[in-house]
Design a protein around this motif. Structure first.
Motif, PDB file in Angstrom:
ATOM      1  N   ALA A 199       0.828  -1.211   0.000  1.00  0.00           N
ATOM      2  CA  ALA A 199       0.000   0.000   0.000  1.00  0.00           C
ATOM      3  C   ALA A 199       0.865   1.266   0.000  1.00  0.00           C
ATOM      4  CB  ALA A 199      -0.926   0.006   1.209  1.00  0.00           C
ATOM      5  N   ASP A 200       1.955   1.239   0.766  1.00  0.00           N
ATOM      6  CA  ASP A 200       2.844   2.418   0.792  1.00  0.00           C
ATOM      7  C   ASP A 200       3.450   2.648  -0.592  1.00  0.00           C
ATOM      8  OD1 ASP A 200       3.598   3.008   4.019  1.00  0.00           O
ATOM      9  OD2 ASP A 200       2.923   1.008   3.566  1.00  0.00           O
ATOM     10  N   VAL A 201       3.874   1.552  -1.215  1.00  0.00           N
ATOM     11  CA  VAL A 201       4.516   1.658  -2.524  1.00  0.00           C
ATOM     12  C   VAL A 201       3.508   2.170  -3.559  1.00  0.00           C
ATOM     13  CG1 VAL A 201       5.618   0.343  -4.377  1.00  0.00           C
ATOM     14  CG2 VAL A 201       6.136  -0.191  -1.992  1.00  0.00           C
ATOM     15  N   ALA A 202       2.330   1.537  -3.598  1.00  0.00           N
ATOM     16  CA  ALA A 202       1.340   1.917  -4.615  1.00  0.00           C
ATOM     17  C   ALA A 202       0.852   3.346  -4.405  1.00  0.00           C
ATOM     18  CB  ALA A 202       0.167   0.943  -4.586  1.00  0.00           C
ATOM     19  N   GLY A 203       0.875   3.820  -3.169  1.00  0.00           N
ATOM     20  CA  GLY A 203       0.444   5.187  -2.890  1.00  0.00           C
ATOM     21  C   GLY A 203       1.500   6.212  -3.273  1.00  0.00           C
ATOM     22  N   ALA A 204       2.760   5.807  -3.212  1.00  0.00           N
ATOM     23  CA  ALA A 204       3.839   6.780  -3.418  1.00  0.00           C
ATOM     24  C   ALA A 204       4.381   6.799  -4.845  1.00  0.00           C
ATOM     25  CB  ALA A 204       4.991   6.487  -2.448  1.00  0.00           C
ATOM     26  N   LEU A 205       4.421   5.632  -5.489  1.00  0.00           N
ATOM     27  CA  LEU A 205       5.056   5.568  -6.816  1.00  0.00           C
ATOM     28  C   LEU A 205       4.400   6.497  -7.858  1.00  0.00           C
ATOM     29  CD1 LEU A 205       7.200   4.372  -8.698  1.00  0.00           C
ATOM     30  CD2 LEU A 205       5.735   2.371  -9.013  1.00  0.00           C
ATOM     31  N   PRO A 206       3.058   6.529  -7.950  1.00  0.00           N
ATOM     32  CA  PRO A 206       2.464   7.403  -8.975  1.00  0.00           C
ATOM     33  C   PRO A 206       2.849   8.880  -8.810  1.00  0.00           C
ATOM     34  CG  PRO A 206       0.807   5.919  -8.070  1.00  0.00           C
ATOM     35  CD  PRO A 206       2.035   5.761  -7.232  1.00  0.00           C
ATOM     36  N   LYS A 207       2.962   9.318  -7.550  1.00  0.00           N
ATOM     37  CA  LYS A 207       3.367  10.721  -7.321  1.00  0.00           C
ATOM     38  C   LYS A 207       4.767  10.956  -7.869  1.00  0.00           C
ATOM     39  CE  LYS A 207       2.707  10.845  -2.767  1.00  0.00           C
ATOM     40  NZ  LYS A 207       2.875  11.356  -1.407  1.00  0.00           N
ATOM     41  N   SER A 208       5.682  10.010  -7.582  1.00  0.00           N
ATOM     42  CA  SER A 208       7.055  10.161  -8.036  1.00  0.00           C
ATOM     43  C   SER A 208       7.156  10.061  -9.540  1.00  0.00           C
ATOM     44  CB  SER A 208       7.929   9.056  -7.462  1.00  0.00           C
ATOM     45  OG  SER A 208       8.313   9.391  -6.210  1.00  0.00           O
ATOM     46  N   ALA A 213      14.877  -1.249  -4.972  1.00  0.00           N
ATOM     47  CA  ALA A 213      14.495  -1.038  -3.566  1.00  0.00           C
ATOM     48  C   ALA A 213      13.419   0.042  -3.476  1.00  0.00           C
ATOM     49  CB  ALA A 213      15.712  -0.637  -2.741  1.00  0.00           C
ATOM     50  N   ASN A 214      12.439  -0.194  -2.630  1.00  0.00           N
ATOM     51  CA  ASN A 214      11.384   0.798  -2.410  1.00  0.00           C
ATOM     52  C   ASN A 214      11.971   2.084  -1.851  1.00  0.00           C
ATOM     53  OD1 ASN A 214       9.288  -0.889  -3.174  1.00  0.00           O
ATOM     54  ND2 ASN A 214       9.003  -1.673  -1.095  1.00  0.00           N
ATOM     55  N   GLY A 215      11.265   3.155  -2.067  1.00  0.00           N
ATOM     56  CA  GLY A 215      11.647   4.413  -1.446  1.00  0.00           C
ATOM     57  C   GLY A 215      10.745   4.684  -0.247  1.00  0.00           C
ATOM     58  N   VAL A 216      10.978   5.838   0.345  1.00  0.00           N
ATOM     59  CA  VAL A 216      10.144   6.293   1.467  1.00  0.00           C
ATOM     60  C   VAL A 216       9.409   7.538   0.992  1.00  0.00           C
ATOM     61  CG1 VAL A 216      10.192   7.307   3.776  1.00  0.00           C
ATOM     62  CG2 VAL A 216      11.716   5.414   3.218  1.00  0.00           C
ATOM     63  N   ASP A 217       8.149   7.635   1.343  1.00  0.00           N
ATOM     64  CA  ASP A 217       7.397   8.842   1.034  1.00  0.00           C
ATOM     65  C   ASP A 217       7.667   9.842   2.155  1.00  0.00           C
ATOM     66  OD1 ASP A 217       5.600  10.820   0.524  1.00  0.00           O
ATOM     67  OD2 ASP A 217       3.959   9.462  -0.031  1.00  0.00           O
ATOM     68  N   TYR A 218       8.618  10.748   1.914  1.00  0.00           N
ATOM     69  CA  TYR A 218       8.997  11.702   2.969  1.00  0.00           C
ATOM     70  C   TYR A 218       7.960  12.806   3.176  1.00  0.00           C
ATOM     71  CZ  TYR A 218      13.594   9.441   3.296  1.00  0.00           C
ATOM     72  OH  TYR A 218      14.603   8.536   3.492  1.00  0.00           O
ATOM     73  N   ASP A 219       6.917  12.826   2.353  1.00  0.00           N
ATOM     74  CA  ASP A 219       5.796  13.738   2.665  1.00  0.00           C
ATOM     75  C   ASP A 219       5.042  13.179   3.862  1.00  0.00           C
ATOM     76  OD1 ASP A 219       6.397  15.224   0.479  1.00  0.00           O
ATOM     77  OD2 ASP A 219       4.876  14.309  -0.824  1.00  0.00           O
ATOM     78  N   VAL A 220       5.061  11.854   3.985  1.00  0.00           N
ATOM     79  CA  VAL A 220       4.295  11.188   5.036  1.00  0.00           C
ATOM     80  C   VAL A 220       5.169  10.851   6.243  1.00  0.00           C
ATOM     81  CG1 VAL A 220       2.882   9.140   5.531  1.00  0.00           C
ATOM     82  CG2 VAL A 220       2.764  10.191   3.267  1.00  0.00           C
ATOM     83  N   HIS A 225      16.492   7.868   1.228  1.00  0.00           N
ATOM     84  CA  HIS A 225      15.768   6.744   0.638  1.00  0.00           C
ATOM     85  C   HIS A 225      14.543   7.242  -0.118  1.00  0.00           C
ATOM     86  CE1 HIS A 225      17.703   4.026   3.829  1.00  0.00           C
ATOM     87  NE2 HIS A 225      18.081   3.552   2.676  1.00  0.00           N
ATOM     88  N   SER A 226      14.604   8.475  -0.627  1.00  0.00           N
ATOM     89  CA  SER A 226      13.404   9.015  -1.267  1.00  0.00           C
ATOM     90  C   SER A 226      13.076   8.219  -2.537  1.00  0.00           C
ATOM     91  CB  SER A 226      13.596  10.481  -1.606  1.00  0.00           C
ATOM     92  OG  SER A 226      14.627  10.588  -2.546  1.00  0.00           O
ATOM     93  N   TRP A 227      11.856   8.414  -3.014  1.00  0.00           N
ATOM     94  CA  TRP A 227      11.374   7.647  -4.160  1.00  0.00           C
ATOM     95  C   TRP A 227      12.041   8.033  -5.473  1.00  0.00           C
ATOM     96  CZ3 TRP A 227       9.050   3.383  -5.524  1.00  0.00           C
ATOM     97  CH2 TRP A 227       8.357   2.681  -4.566  1.00  0.00           C
ATOM     98  N   THR A 228      12.714   9.197  -5.489  1.00  0.00           N
ATOM     99  CA  THR A 228      13.234   9.696  -6.770  1.00  0.00           C
ATOM    100  C   THR A 228      14.062   8.646  -7.505  1.00  0.00           C
ATOM    101  OG1 THR A 228      13.419  11.706  -5.528  1.00  0.00           O
ATOM    102  CG2 THR A 228      14.301  11.762  -7.757  1.00  0.00           C
TER     103      THR A 228
END
Ligand code: ADP
Length: 475
Positions: free
Chosen positions: A20-29, A244-251, A456-459
Motif C-alpha cells: 500500500a505504501d509503494v502503490a500510494g507513493a510511486l504514482p506521485k514520483s 528497492a522501495n523508497g520512502v514517502d517523505y511527505d508522510v 531513501h526518497s522515491w526519486t
C-alpha cells in the motif's frame, strides 16, 4: 508514457502492508518525473468515502462468467494528487476486510477483468500496465491474449512486481474455466504443483518482472527463498530486476509529522525526547527517559521473526530496556505479546491492531527498531526508523541487507546493526551491541545521524521503474 498501476491496496485508501505504501507513493514520483500514471484498485467497504471525488464511469458492463456484471468507477485524487480509479462492486468488495475470503481468487480475477475493461473508457491505451502481487496475475494472462484480439491493447506491455513471493494466490484449477481462463496455454500459465497460482501466472505471462530489492531478487532464485517458483525466476532472470522501495517523505518526516508531539531533525534531536515521553505515556509505562525503548511494528507472522523475539524475549527484558510492539495477525503471536505484557507491565507495551498514527509515534519515540525477519522483500520500517533517528537492528536478508549498513565502531560509519544467521543468539548479540552503543551518547548520536542523513526518497526508485517501462515498451 502512460502507465496504469493495478494494486489491491494503496495509501491512503486501504492498507495491510508495504504494498500500500509503494502503490500510494510511486504514482506521485512518476508524475514528478514527467510520467503520466493512474492507479486502479477495488473500492472496499473500509475505504473512507471522503477520499472519493466523483463517479468517473457508471454501469460499465464486464464480461463475467458467461454474462455481464455492472460496475461503477469512482475517481479520487487522494493519493497525493495522482489519479486513482476505484472499482465499486458491492458483492465482491463491499465486505469488511481486504482479503481473507474463500473466493479471493474470484474477487481479484474480477478486479483484473474490470480494470482492463475500464481502461477502454479512460482514454488512450497505457503503454505499460504495472501489476502488483498475485492479485494482479490474472491481468497478465488476460493481457497476453488480448494483445492479439483486442486492438486497443496491441502495443501495451506488462510488468509484474513481486512485493512478497510467499503469497501465491492459489486456488482449485477447476475454477479456471469459469474465470475465463480455459484455453490450454492459460491453464498452463496458472498451474503450479497441482494448484492454480495467480502469482505464477503473473510471473509466467508478464513482459518484465521486478521485485522490491536487489538482494531479494537474488534470493528468490534460490530454493530456500523461491517458494517453489525459483526455477521460473531463474528461467526469467534476464527479465527480473530488484528496485528497492523508497520512502514517502511527505508522510514520514519527523520535521513535519502531524502525528507526533514534537518535531526534530538531524541537526536538532531535542524533540525526539518529547516523543519518547509521549510514547511511554501512551503505553502507560513509567517515564524513565534514560532507558532505551526497543520497538517493533508489523504484521504478526513468522516472516517477521516473531519466533526469535519469542525465544529471546526474557533476555531482552533482562537488559532493562522497554519493549513496545504494535501489530495484528496470528493469534499465537498476539497471545505471546499479551503474556509478555502481563508479566512485565512496567516494561512492555503492546497494541493489537493496525494504527497508522500510533505507528508514527512509535517510530519517533523509540530508540531501537527490531526487525529480525526470516525473509524481507524490502521492508519499510527500517527506513522510516532511520529517518526518525531510531536505530534499526535487523537480520541481513532481502531489503534489510540492502538498506541498513552495520555500524563500524572504528570508522564511525553505519546506520544500524545487522545479524546474519536466523537465530535468537545472533539477534541478541546485535541487540547487546546496540545497547552498549546506546549508553555512549556520542556514539549513539553518530549512528542516529548517519541513518537520518541517508536519502531513501522515491526519486531514485522511480527513475529505475521508468527505465524498466521504457525497456518493455520497446520490446
Ligand atoms: P509488509 O509489507 O511485509 O507488511 P513492510 O515493512 O514492507 O512489510 O511494510 C509494512 C507497512 O505496514 C509499514 O508502513 C508499517 O508501518 C505498516 N504496519 C504494519 N503493521 C502495522 C500496525 N499494526 N499498525 C500500523 N501500521 C502497521
Amino acid at each position: 508514457m502512460r502507465i496504469a498501476l493495478l494494486t489491491a491496496e494503496a495509501v491512503p485508501f486501504a492498507k495491510t502492508g508495504g504494498l500500500a505504501d509503494v502503490a500510494g507513493a510511486l504514482p506521485k514520483s512518476l508524475r514528478d518525473n514527467g510520467v503520466d500514471s493512474f492507479l486502479i484498485l477495488p473500492l472496499y467497504e473500509q475505504i473512507d468515502r471522503r477520499h472519493l471525488r466523483h463517479i468517473a464511469l457508471d454501469h460499465v458492463l464486464v464480461d463475467w462468467m458467461g454474462g455481464k456484471r455492472p460496475i461503477r468507477v469512482w475517481y479520487s485524487d487522494a493519493a497525493g494528487g495522482a489519479p486513482a480509479f476505484l472499482i465499486e462492486d458491492q458483492g465482491y468488495f463491499g465486505r469488511p476486510g481486504i482479503y481473507g475470503y474463500r473466493d479471493d481468487h474470484e474477487r481479484f480475477a474480477f478486479f483484473c477483468r474490470s480494470a482492463l475493461e475500464i481502461m477502454h473508457h479512460l482514454g488512450a491505451a497505457p503503454d505499460v500496465v504495472h501489476l502488483n502481487d498475485w492479485h494482479c496475475g490474472f491481468a497478465a494472462v488476460e493481457l497476453f491474449a488480448r494483445r492479439y484480439w483486442d486492438g486497443y491493447f496491441r502495443n501495451t506491455r506488462t510488468i509484474f512486481s513481486i512485493h512478497n513471493l510467499a503469497y501465491q494466490g492459489t486456488f482449485d484449477p477447476g475454477d479456471l474455466r469459469k474465470l475465463g481462463f480455459g484455453a490450454q496455454d492459460q491453464v498452463d500459465a496458472f498451474l503450479s504443483n497441482g494448484s492454480a497460482s495467480a502469482l505464477k501466472a503473473g510471473l509466467w505471462s508478464s513482459d518484465a518482472l521486478t521485485t522490491v530489492s536487489p538482494t531479494y531478487a537474488r534470493e528468490i532464485q534460490t530454493p530456500e527463498h523461491g517458494n517453489g517458483l525459483d526455477w521460473l525466476l531463474r528461467m526469467r532472470s534476464s527479465r527480473l530486476i530488484g528496485i528497492a522501495n523508497g520512502v514517502d517523505y511527505d508522510v514520514w518526516n519527523p520535521q513535519t509529522d502531524p502525528n507526533i508531539p514534537a518535531h526534530f531533525s538531524v541537526d536538532d534531536l531535542q524533540g525526539k525526547r518529547e516523543c519518547k515521553r509521549e510514547l511511554l505515556r501512551r503505553f502507560s509505562l513509567p517515564e524513565n527517559l534514560d532507558r532505551p525503548i526497543i520497538a517493533n511494528i508489523s504484521r504478526l507472522t513468522s516472516q517477521k521473526g516473531f519466533d526469535l523475539i519469542q525465544q529471546a524475549a526474557w533476555r531482552i527484558l533482562e537488559t532493562g530496556a522497554y519493549f513496545i510492539a504494535l501489530g495484528a495477525g496470528a493469534q499465537v503471536y498476539e497471545d505471546f505479546l499479551q503474556t509478555l505484557r502481563d508479566h512485565a507491565p512496567n516494561q512492555v507495551g503492546i497494541y493489537k491492531g493496525m494504527n497508522d498514527s500510533l505507528a508514527h509515534l512509535v517510530e519517533a519515540g523509540a530508540d531501537i527498531y527490531l526487525m529480525p525477519s526470516q525473509f524481507e522483500p524490502c521492508g519499510l520500517n527500517q527506513m522510516y526508523s532511520m529517518r526518525y533517528g531510531t536505530v534499526p537492528v535487523v537480520r541481513a536478508t532481502g531489503g534489510l541487507e540492502d538498506t541498513v549498513e552495520d555500524f563500524n565502531r572504528a570508522r564511525r560509519t553505519g546506520t544500524g546493526f545487522k545479524f546474519h544467521p536466523y537465530s535468537a543468539h545472533s539477534m541478541l548479540e546485535k541487540i547487546y551491541e546496540a545497547l552498549y552503543c546506546y549508553v555512549e551518547p556520542e556514539t549513539w548520536a553518530t549512528i542516529q545521524r548517519n541513518g537520518m542523513r541517508v536519502d531513501h526518497s522515491w526519486t531514485a526508485a522511480a527513475r529505475k521503474y521508468i527505465g524498466v517501462y521504457e525497456a518493455v515498451s520497446h520490446m
